[in-house]
Design a protein around this motif. Structure first.
Motif, PDB file in Angstrom:
ATOM      1  N   HIS A  98       0.815  -1.154  -0.122  1.00  9.04           N
ATOM      2  CA  HIS A  98       0.223  -0.035   0.020  1.00  9.04           C
ATOM      3  C   HIS A  98       0.904   1.275  -0.108  1.00  9.04           C
ATOM      4  O   HIS A  98       0.927   1.905   0.872  1.00  9.04           O
ATOM      5  CB  HIS A  98      -1.032   0.041   1.125  1.00  9.04           C
ATOM      6  N   ASP A  99       1.608   1.496  -1.283  1.00 10.40           N
ATOM      7  CA  ASP A  99       2.541   2.441  -1.187  1.00 10.40           C
ATOM      8  C   ASP A  99       2.510   2.821  -2.723  1.00 10.40           C
ATOM      9  O   ASP A  99       1.568   2.787  -3.465  1.00 10.40           O
ATOM     10  CB  ASP A  99       3.916   2.204  -0.748  1.00 10.40           C
ATOM     11  N   VAL A 100       3.298   3.949  -3.007  1.00  8.32           N
ATOM     12  CA  VAL A 100       3.373   4.544  -4.254  1.00  8.32           C
ATOM     13  C   VAL A 100       3.460   3.470  -5.407  1.00  8.32           C
ATOM     14  O   VAL A 100       2.658   3.621  -6.537  1.00  8.32           O
ATOM     15  CB  VAL A 100       4.538   5.483  -4.350  1.00  8.32           C
ATOM     16  N   GLU A 101       4.472   2.548  -5.383  1.00  7.68           N
ATOM     17  CA  GLU A 101       4.478   1.533  -6.316  1.00  7.68           C
ATOM     18  C   GLU A 101       3.350   0.908  -6.711  1.00  7.68           C
ATOM     19  O   GLU A 101       2.849   0.437  -7.612  1.00  7.68           O
ATOM     20  CB  GLU A 101       5.876   0.489  -5.894  1.00  7.68           C
ATOM     21  N   ALA A 102       2.623   0.400  -5.494  1.00 12.13           N
ATOM     22  CA  ALA A 102       1.427  -0.139  -5.376  1.00 12.13           C
ATOM     23  C   ALA A 102       0.290   0.502  -6.239  1.00 12.13           C
ATOM     24  O   ALA A 102      -0.454  -0.050  -7.078  1.00 12.13           O
ATOM     25  CB  ALA A 102       0.706  -0.712  -4.086  1.00 12.13           C
ATOM     26  N   ALA A 103       0.235   1.693  -5.900  1.00 13.29           N
ATOM     27  CA  ALA A 103      -0.958   2.385  -6.643  1.00 13.29           C
ATOM     28  C   ALA A 103      -0.662   2.947  -7.859  1.00 13.29           C
ATOM     29  O   ALA A 103      -1.472   2.722  -8.905  1.00 13.29           O
ATOM     30  CB  ALA A 103      -1.078   3.856  -5.727  1.00 13.29           C
ATOM     31  N   ALA A 104       0.774   2.792  -8.606  1.00 14.12           N
ATOM     32  CA  ALA A 104       1.043   2.939  -9.844  1.00 14.12           C
ATOM     33  C   ALA A 104       0.808   1.629 -10.652  1.00 14.12           C
ATOM     34  O   ALA A 104       0.038   1.566 -11.648  1.00 14.12           O
ATOM     35  CB  ALA A 104       2.655   3.106 -10.140  1.00 14.12           C
ATOM     36  N   LEU A 105       1.274   0.496 -10.214  1.00 10.54           N
ATOM     37  CA  LEU A 105       0.931  -0.719 -10.697  1.00 10.54           C
ATOM     38  C   LEU A 105      -0.583  -1.078 -10.811  1.00 10.54           C
ATOM     39  O   LEU A 105      -1.236  -1.481 -11.783  1.00 10.54           O
ATOM     40  CB  LEU A 105       1.481  -1.823 -10.007  1.00 10.54           C
ATOM     41  N   MET A 106      -1.469  -0.623  -9.665  1.00 11.76           N
ATOM     42  CA  MET A 106      -2.883  -0.574  -9.801  1.00 11.76           C
ATOM     43  C   MET A 106      -3.558   0.005 -10.912  1.00 11.76           C
ATOM     44  O   MET A 106      -4.324  -0.631 -11.886  1.00 11.76           O
ATOM     45  CB  MET A 106      -3.690  -0.051  -8.713  1.00 11.76           C
ATOM     46  N   GLY A 107      -3.134   1.128 -11.448  1.00 13.17           N
ATOM     47  CA  GLY A 107      -3.575   2.133 -12.527  1.00 13.17           C
ATOM     48  C   GLY A 107      -3.086   1.183 -13.854  1.00 13.17           C
ATOM     49  O   GLY A 107      -3.873   1.038 -14.782  1.00 13.17           O
TER      50      GLY A 107
END
Length: 275
Positions: A98-107
């Protein structure tokens, strides 16, 4: 003595210069990190603000809550969109972390699912092709996901899941179950993974509820207990407005003391009260 004072003054100036340079680099890193967080947060807001489609016989509503610790962003998401054959696709997923990398991959995963669904609307194939794309991207993170297809013409609901939390299905006629059919591995681990699918013909009135593990599992709170709590809520409230039911289900995350972000997607079908 004067010579030593001169050397000392020079050393002090050099030390101050080094400290200034270091401070500047730290500030640059902080600004870069803040920019990345703001970009990831904007991406997540855009994804979660996307309007879910309403079709004859079915309406959808979703809710999201961030983790209690860390940044207010993460890898959980839900989505819904119309597909070329007239059916609608719904997805819920959870990127590791639940960090920046997770949010980016989510997109990226959301975009992959939508792109693949222009070529095939079969949930098993959508997950299979998306998995292969993620494996090719060589991300270090994996993704759990459930993808569903609802056909308004036949009222058939088909779903497949990739390592994701089971759905909960209930009807106003008294049927309620945690949907435990087989699934495949999370997305992004092995190329060529197979994802079994299940089909059901929706009749009467009820709700099909999808969620992420942050809703039902937390420190000292077993996932089976969380799923049972959600099943009780859905069984009692499956005839309610989808937004109201989603708001009730997401509150289960407060009971678990969740350390992960959490998402809920409610598909309410049947007598929609003119909606």
């Amino acid at each position: 003595m004067a010579h030593r004072r001169t050397d000392s003054a020079g050393a002090t100036r050099e030390l101050l210069q080094e400290l200034g340079d270091l401070t500047g680099r730290i500030l640059d890193q902080i600004k870069l990190h803040q920019a990345r967080v703001e970009l990831a947060a904007a991406l997540q807001r855009q994804v979660l603000a996307a309007e879910l489609p309403d079709v004859p016989y079915l309406r959808a509503a979703g809710r999201y809550t961030p983790a209690r610790i860390g940044l207010d962003i993460g890898g959980d998401w839900f989505d819904g969109f119309r597909m070329p054959d007239g059916s609608v696709g719904f997805a819920i997923g959870d990127v590791q972390g639940h960090d920046v990398e997770a949010a980016a991959l989510m997109g990226q995963v959301r975009t992959c699912l939508r792109a693949v669904a222009t070529a095939t609307t079969d949930p098993a194939e959508v997950l299979g092709h998306t998995n292969d794309l993620l494996v090719a991207m060589a991300s270090e993170l994996f993704v759990t996901c459930t993808f569903l297809r609802f056909d308004p013409a036949t009222k058939e609901l088909c779903d497949a899941r990739a390592g994701h939390v089971p759905a909960v299905w209930a009807t106003t006629g008294g049927h309620c179950e945690i949907v435990l059919h087989d699934g495949g591995l999370p997305l992004g681990i092995n190329a060529g993974e197979h994802y079994p699918s299940s089909r059901r013909h929706l009749t009467g009135t009820g709700a099909f509820v999808l969620l992420t593990d942050g809703v039902v599992e937390g420190p000292g709170y077993p996932i089976d207990d969380g799923l049972k709590r959600v099943a009780d809520l859905v069984g009692d409230g499956c005839g309610a407005e989808p937004a109201d039911l989603a708001a009730q289900v997401i509150k289960v995350a407060d009971l678990t003391g969740h350390s992960d972000d959490a998402a809920v997607l409610v598909l309410r079908y049947g007598d929609l009260g003119g909606g």
